[in-house]
Write a protein that holds these residues in place. Structure first.
Motif, PDB file in Angstrom:
ATOM      1  N   SER A  60       0.817  -1.215   0.000  1.00 40.44           N
ATOM      2  CA  SER A  60       0.000   0.000   0.000  1.00 40.44           C
ATOM      3  C   SER A  60       0.846   1.258   0.000  1.00 40.44           C
ATOM      4  O   SER A  60       0.450   2.286  -0.556  1.00 40.44           O
TER       5      SER A  60
ATOM      6  N   PHE B  70       0.282   1.622  -4.119  1.00 42.77           N
ATOM      7  CA  PHE B  70      -0.775   2.615  -3.969  1.00 42.77           C
ATOM      8  C   PHE B  70      -1.608   2.820  -5.234  1.00 42.77           C
ATOM      9  O   PHE B  70      -1.793   3.928  -5.711  1.00 42.77           O
TER      10      PHE B  70
ATOM     11  N   HIS C 174       2.910   9.906  -7.413  1.00 43.36           N
ATOM     12  CA  HIS C 174       2.500   8.831  -6.506  1.00 43.36           C
ATOM     13  C   HIS C 174       1.026   8.959  -6.119  1.00 43.36           C
ATOM     14  O   HIS C 174       0.382   7.963  -5.786  1.00 43.36           O
ATOM     15  N   LEU C 175       0.500  10.177  -6.168  1.00 43.48           N
ATOM     16  CA  LEU C 175      -0.885  10.419  -5.758  1.00 43.48           C
ATOM     17  C   LEU C 175      -1.846  10.481  -6.945  1.00 43.48           C
ATOM     18  O   LEU C 175      -3.029  10.763  -6.759  1.00 43.48           O
TER      19      LEU C 175
ATOM     20  N   PHE D  13      -4.262   8.489   0.449  1.00 42.51           N
ATOM     21  CA  PHE D  13      -2.990   7.827   0.765  1.00 42.51           C
ATOM     22  C   PHE D  13      -2.862   7.545   2.259  1.00 42.51           C
ATOM     23  O   PHE D  13      -2.543   6.423   2.669  1.00 42.51           O
TER      24      PHE D  13
ATOM     25  N   ASN E 287      -3.510   3.637   3.833  1.00 50.85           N
ATOM     26  CA  ASN E 287      -2.444   2.919   4.526  1.00 50.85           C
ATOM     27  C   ASN E 287      -2.821   2.587   5.968  1.00 50.85           C
ATOM     28  O   ASN E 287      -2.445   1.532   6.488  1.00 50.85           O
TER      29      ASN E 287
END
Length: 243
Positions: A46, A50, A107-108, A138, A142
């Motif tokens: 995760s 992600f 990443h997002l 995010f 997690n």
């Protein structure tokens, strides 16, 4: 934090979508440990992977085939995650400049952050929607992944709680106001029909990509949209963008 009404509205939408999506991380955590991964492996996925759909695809194949199915699991997850490349092209003018900002934004860049961003009317609101949604998902994802991995079998069948439906409902709430024009309706219906028909017969990830291609086809051709000649067409610039 945000001065304009549009940006505040985008932040609220991002918070709502983020919470609804993050809740489903419990399901991933529980299913991942049931598939044979330990708690730390589950949390690591995760953190660095992600992309919810790719994570579920990965553990789904591992659950059915064990470590011997790892190459297929990785290939399927990568295929499903490839759509984020297209998202990145759309989000490039939205996220801001600077290598650190763009690295974090990469990443997002997920379904939820892009969906909230593109639903906003101004550049500032798009930026607020993207960052709020991405960060909330995010952090929340997690946390709930860890919770799901720790309690595992104690919660039983996680699909019975309807957490996946909550995330889908949040998406529908974003989509519905944008379906006023016939062209937008055609794009939505065409993509939905393609995904529905192909899901039973194609590998995980492929129906999503095909549905995206159908949406692009409808969007580019503008079959049902208004027709304007080159002399009369008018482009309304987004606030904050150079005209």
């Amino acid at each position: 934090m945000y001065s304009s009404p549009d940006s505040r509205s985008a932040a609220r939408a991002g918070l709502a979508v983020g919470v609804a999506t993050a809740a489903y991380g419990v399901s991933f955590g529980a299913l991942s440990t049931a598939a044979g991964l330990d708690v730390w492996q589950t949390c690591f996925l995760s953190l660095v992977m992600f992309t919810g759909g790719s994570q579920f695809a990965l553990i789904g194949v591992l659950a059915s085939g064990g470590l011997a199915a790892a190459p297929s699991a990785i290939a399927g997850a990568a295929l499903l995650g490839s759509r984020n490349v297209i998202y990145a092209l759309r989000m490039s003018p939205v996220v801001g400049s600077g290598w650190f900002t763009r690295t974090l934004a990469a990443h997002l860049t997920i379904d939820e952050s892009v969906a909230v961003a593109v639903a906003q009317p101004t550049l500032a609101a798009q930026r607020a929607g993207f960052w709020v949604t991405g960060l909330v998902v995010f952090v929340g994802w997690n946390i709930t992944t860890l919770v799901g991995a720790l309690i595992g079998n104690l919660i039983g069948d996680v699909s019975a709680y309807g957490l996946d439906a909550a995330a889908a409902a949040a998406f529908l709430g974003l989509l519905w106001p944008r379906l006023k024009a016939r062209q937008a309706q055609a794009v939505a219906v065409g993509a939905a029909v393609a995904a529905t028909l192909l899901t039973p017969v194609l590998a995980p990830g492929l129906p999503v990509i095909v549905a995206a291609l159908v949406a692009v086809l409808f969007g580019l051709t503008n079959w049902l949209g208004p027709r304007q000649g080159p002399q009369t067409a008018e482009i309304t610039p987004i606030e904050g963008m150079p005209s």
